[in-house]
Enzyme design. Sequence first.
Site, PDB file in Angstrom:
ATOM      1  N   TYR A   1       0.837  -1.210   0.000  1.00  0.00           N
ATOM      2  CA  TYR A   1       0.000   0.000   0.000  1.00  0.00           C
ATOM      3  C   TYR A   1       0.877   1.269   0.000  1.00  0.00           C
ATOM      4  CZ  TYR A   1      -3.704   3.260   1.402  1.00  0.00           C
ATOM      5  OH  TYR A   1      -4.601   4.309   1.445  1.00  0.00           O
TER       6      TYR A   1
ATOM      7  N   LYS B   1       1.179   4.144  -2.944  1.00  0.00           N
ATOM      8  CA  LYS B   1       0.832   5.557  -2.730  1.00  0.00           C
ATOM      9  C   LYS B   1       2.058   6.464  -2.927  1.00  0.00           C
ATOM     10  CE  LYS B   1      -3.584   5.018  -1.799  1.00  0.00           C
ATOM     11  NZ  LYS B   1      -4.636   5.524  -2.690  1.00  0.00           N
TER      12      LYS B   1
HETATM   13  P1  NAP Z   1     -13.446   1.908   0.309  1.00  0.00           P
HETATM   14  O1  NAP Z   1     -14.475   2.344   1.293  1.00  0.00           O
HETATM   15  O2  NAP Z   1     -12.930   0.511   0.375  1.00  0.00           O
HETATM   16  O3  NAP Z   1     -13.960   2.216  -1.167  1.00  0.00           O
HETATM   17  C1  NAP Z   1     -13.113   1.915  -2.241  1.00  0.00           C
HETATM   18  C2  NAP Z   1     -13.726   2.354  -3.533  1.00  0.00           C
HETATM   19  O4  NAP Z   1     -12.829   1.986  -4.581  1.00  0.00           O
HETATM   20  C3  NAP Z   1     -15.054   1.704  -3.791  1.00  0.00           C
HETATM   21  O5  NAP Z   1     -15.934   2.628  -4.343  1.00  0.00           O
HETATM   22  C4  NAP Z   1     -14.719   0.607  -4.796  1.00  0.00           C
HETATM   23  O6  NAP Z   1     -15.789   0.447  -5.706  1.00  0.00           O
HETATM   24  C5  NAP Z   1     -13.558   1.236  -5.548  1.00  0.00           C
HETATM   25  N1  NAP Z   1     -12.728   0.232  -6.204  1.00  0.00           N
HETATM   26  C6  NAP Z   1     -12.024  -0.788  -5.663  1.00  0.00           C
HETATM   27  N2  NAP Z   1     -11.419  -1.491  -6.635  1.00  0.00           N
HETATM   28  C7  NAP Z   1     -11.748  -0.907  -7.806  1.00  0.00           C
HETATM   29  C8  NAP Z   1     -11.445  -1.161  -9.164  1.00  0.00           C
HETATM   30  N3  NAP Z   1     -10.665  -2.200  -9.526  1.00  0.00           N
HETATM   31  N4  NAP Z   1     -11.951  -0.335 -10.107  1.00  0.00           N
HETATM   32  C9  NAP Z   1     -12.747   0.687  -9.765  1.00  0.00           C
HETATM   33  N5  NAP Z   1     -13.083   0.996  -8.515  1.00  0.00           N
HETATM   34  C10 NAP Z   1     -12.585   0.184  -7.535  1.00  0.00           C
HETATM   35  O7  NAP Z   1     -12.146   2.837   0.391  1.00  0.00           O
HETATM   36  P2  NAP Z   1     -11.934   4.281   1.030  1.00  0.00           P
HETATM   37  O8  NAP Z   1     -11.496   4.072   2.427  1.00  0.00           O
HETATM   38  O9  NAP Z   1     -13.095   5.152   0.751  1.00  0.00           O
HETATM   39  O10 NAP Z   1     -10.659   4.776   0.209  1.00  0.00           O
HETATM   40  C11 NAP Z   1     -10.775   5.527  -0.976  1.00  0.00           C
HETATM   41  C12 NAP Z   1      -9.406   6.035  -1.378  1.00  0.00           C
HETATM   42  O11 NAP Z   1      -8.851   6.802  -0.307  1.00  0.00           O
HETATM   43  C13 NAP Z   1      -8.399   4.930  -1.671  1.00  0.00           C
HETATM   44  O12 NAP Z   1      -7.564   5.316  -2.733  1.00  0.00           O
HETATM   45  C14 NAP Z   1      -7.618   4.848  -0.368  1.00  0.00           C
HETATM   46  O13 NAP Z   1      -6.333   4.321  -0.552  1.00  0.00           O
HETATM   47  C15 NAP Z   1      -7.575   6.302   0.021  1.00  0.00           C
HETATM   48  N6  NAP Z   1      -7.334   6.550   1.440  1.00  0.00           N
HETATM   49  C16 NAP Z   1      -8.215   6.083   2.365  1.00  0.00           C
HETATM   50  C17 NAP Z   1      -7.965   6.334   3.705  1.00  0.00           C
HETATM   51  C18 NAP Z   1      -8.895   5.844   4.771  1.00  0.00           C
HETATM   52  O14 NAP Z   1      -8.502   5.874   5.945  1.00  0.00           O
HETATM   53  N7  NAP Z   1     -10.109   5.436   4.442  1.00  0.00           N
HETATM   54  C19 NAP Z   1      -6.817   7.057   4.094  1.00  0.00           C
HETATM   55  C20 NAP Z   1      -5.956   7.516   3.106  1.00  0.00           C
HETATM   56  C21 NAP Z   1      -6.216   7.257   1.782  1.00  0.00           C
HETATM   57  P3  NAP Z   1     -16.405  -0.968  -6.123  1.00  0.00           P
HETATM   58  O15 NAP Z   1     -15.871  -1.992  -5.170  1.00  0.00           O
HETATM   59  O16 NAP Z   1     -17.878  -0.751  -6.026  1.00  0.00           O
HETATM   60  O17 NAP Z   1     -15.937  -1.124  -7.538  1.00  0.00           O
END
Ligand code: NAP
Length: 253
Positions: free
Chosen positions: A158, A162
Amino acid sequence: MQPNFSIQGKVAIVTGASKGIGYGLAKALAAAGAKVAVTARSRSSLDALVAEIAAEGGEASAYELDVRDVAAIRTVFEQVASDYGRLDIVVNNAGLGEGMAALDVTEEYWDDMIDVNLKGVFFCCQAAGRIMLEQGYGKIVNVSSQVSVVGIPDGVAYCASKGGVNQLTKVLALEWSGRGICINAVGPTFIYTPGTAERLDTPEFRDQVLARIPAGRIGTINDVAGAVVYLSSPASDLVTGTLLLVDGGWTAQ
Ligand code: NAP
């Protein structure tokens, strides 16, 4: 003259908008006046979001897109630009976040993480760039992470993905910034989403996280949305190739 934070009437794509941060970012962009093309692997997973945005007086439509499919990325981005007549804002949010101890990492896990978080982001940037360079205007925001600049246990794939996002953001800024494009990354701390809920609902894990955040709280999707709307607006026209950390001070230590 005042800084211009308006994105009224702009056309935006948000990847991975079916839940979590992407869902909230799509709603925030729509509430700020953008027409939002929301994407995820299944179109039906976007129905609730599209309906919610419409109910709030915004405009959104759903497109199926798996960001591991490079050909599909180009097709969908061109479809959106054709449907709306232009493409102003792209938020590359789709991402995987599940951790794994380095010694347990398999080739399949590594490839999944890199395909979605790094390769997918690059080819979405490339597809956006093709359209935006032609129109001479565009804002690309890549959702990175605080752990793109610091390490975290069990985060080898991860963090590497990033860190790569930050680097490709810089390189694309060098290539495209003189031609009307701003490309930046945002680096959130832990945000409570379906992707992190299980870990953050574990008291020991939550306490460890809170101990590392000087601001004293877990991040919200709205915290990320503020940064993304700013980087999508004319107010940030001289901001490019940078990482805007939304981390409550985690990386200041
Ligand atoms: P999440 O709740 O797991 O949602 C992930 C999203 O990505 C879902 O809408 C999923 O859609 C989509 N996705 C996964 N695989 C995909 C693919 N192959 N093609 C298209 N869409 C795909 O994640 P989140 O926590 O909201 O995180 C969103 C972003 O923020 C990520 O890049 C993550 O690394 C970043 N981030 C998150 C955090 C945190 O603490 N939450 C912190 C820093 C950065 P479907 O499964 O419906 O396709």
